[in-house]
Write a protein that holds these residues in place. Sequence first.
Motif, mmCIF file in Angstrom:
data_model
loop_
_atom_site.group_PDB
_atom_site.id
_atom_site.type_symbol
_atom_site.label_atom_id
_atom_site.label_comp_id
_atom_site.label_asym_id
_atom_site.label_seq_id
_atom_site.Cartn_x
_atom_site.Cartn_y
_atom_site.Cartn_z
ATOM 1 N N ASP A 130 0.865 -1.166 0.000
ATOM 2 C CA ASP A 130 0.000 0.000 0.000
ATOM 3 C C ASP A 130 0.911 1.228 0.000
ATOM 4 O OD1 ASP A 130 -2.219 1.581 0.287
ATOM 5 O OD2 ASP A 130 -2.688 0.933 2.330
ATOM 6 N N TYR A 131 0.800 2.079 -1.016
ATOM 7 C CA TYR A 131 1.747 3.197 -1.102
ATOM 8 C C TYR A 131 1.257 4.423 -0.339
ATOM 9 C CZ TYR A 131 4.993 0.897 -4.181
ATOM 10 O OH TYR A 131 5.942 0.040 -4.683
ATOM 11 N N SER A 236 5.173 6.490 -4.725
ATOM 12 C CA SER A 236 5.460 5.266 -5.467
ATOM 13 C C SER A 236 6.415 5.570 -6.608
ATOM 14 C CB SER A 236 4.164 4.660 -6.014
ATOM 15 O OG SER A 236 3.471 5.593 -6.826
ATOM 16 N N ARG A 239 3.021 5.977 -11.334
ATOM 17 C CA ARG A 239 1.614 6.198 -11.000
ATOM 18 C C ARG A 239 0.900 4.867 -10.793
ATOM 19 N NH1 ARG A 239 -1.180 11.539 -13.457
ATOM 20 N NH2 ARG A 239 0.602 12.957 -13.276
ATOM 21 N N LEU A 240 -0.060 4.867 -9.889
ATOM 22 C CA LEU A 240 -0.831 3.668 -9.614
ATOM 23 C C LEU A 240 -1.782 3.398 -10.775
ATOM 24 C CD1 LEU A 240 -1.633 4.236 -5.832
ATOM 25 C CD2 LEU A 240 0.276 2.991 -6.855
ATOM 26 N N SER A 245 -4.760 6.528 -11.414
ATOM 27 C CA SER A 245 -3.652 6.923 -12.291
ATOM 28 C C SER A 245 -3.524 8.432 -12.468
ATOM 29 C CB SER A 245 -3.814 6.266 -13.664
ATOM 30 O OG SER A 245 -5.021 6.694 -14.288
ATOM 31 N N THR A 249 3.007 11.259 -8.842
ATOM 32 C CA THR A 249 3.982 10.777 -7.875
ATOM 33 C C THR A 249 4.813 11.956 -7.361
ATOM 34 O OG1 THR A 249 5.736 10.387 -9.492
ATOM 35 C CG2 THR A 249 4.159 8.593 -9.139
ATOM 36 N N GLY A 300 -6.150 -0.178 -4.622
ATOM 37 C CA GLY A 300 -4.856 0.405 -4.924
ATOM 38 C C GLY A 300 -3.667 -0.340 -4.370
ATOM 39 N N MET A 302 -0.584 -2.841 -4.501
ATOM 40 C CA MET A 302 0.328 -3.294 -5.540
ATOM 41 C C MET A 302 0.834 -4.696 -5.202
ATOM 42 S SD MET A 302 0.213 -0.788 -7.585
ATOM 43 C CE MET A 302 1.593 -1.050 -8.713
#
Length: 333
Positions: A130-131, A236, A239-240, A245, A249, A300, A302
Amino acid sequence: MTFKSSLKYVTLLALPLAAMTTFSSTAAAFEPEGKVECIAPSDPGGGWDFTCRSVGNVLQELDLVSGNVQTINMAGAGGGVAYGHTISKRAGDEELLVAASTATTTRLAQGQFPDMTADMVNWIGALGADYGIIAVSADSEYDDLNELMDALKEDPRSVKFAGGSAKGGWDHLKVLIAAQAAEVENLPRIAYLSYNNGGEALTQVIGGHVEAFTGDITEAQGFMESGDLKVLAVLSEERLPGDLSDIPTAREQGIDALGPNWRGFYMPADISDEAKQYWVDAMDTIYASDEWKNVMQQNGLMPFHMSAGEFETFVKEQIKDIEQLSTDIGLIQ
């Protein structure tokens, strides 16, 4: 200095969600009976609470437990109350999971769990990363991360940050990592207010009581969807994906700050090898499932997965890295 040491583990393990082996024969001698408890070391609404509830739902959907998975909220001391409870009261309990994250290793690294170490529990597995984000209310005067950092350069006390970790914990560290990368001076003077969870911290920011939020993307999505929160940066590498998105960042704004927060579990000491293997295999099965892939995509998270011995090694290495980082920025001597 950015938090690259532990990030390398996240990067190396951000692998595709491949099929994983299911339960091994060594786990056949154990199966959980009745209710399973999952301790979230926070009040409802934070990342640990999310971890328990979402994994609990998938455990039930996949019939990996015969009964319900009950989330027990046990806030206090940045996770220390739950850690101490697990060690002193629940040794040998084979039907207890405890949510953990980078916040847990941060507190262990800083000696904030007195007389307790990583060796006193069983590290079972991690199921995603989790960012971190830095955000403000929708009507804030700050429109990007550089504007916020410029204010801190003029006066480190000019912006108060709210987070769900204790002072010196992972949410606090994320602000300091970003500020250090932006060349803000007098880092210890930056104002940080600790709340019991990210939801409570977000409420303070949305209500105009505190200027900025530091936490994780999973904690903020409800306020983002309602239009009450403006995310200035996600910490991050890139971009997620998907609906997230459009969040820039920190790196693309010229601030080389990274803040990955793994999500996983530990269990009490003195459990049987069969029980430990059952839960390790359960985490592998969850991670490979379509149900968990959907949870990750919607929230979200990753890709990040490791289990048992590999996970324990990672935890201990991350504790060393965070201890060094905390020393470098003056949080511990």
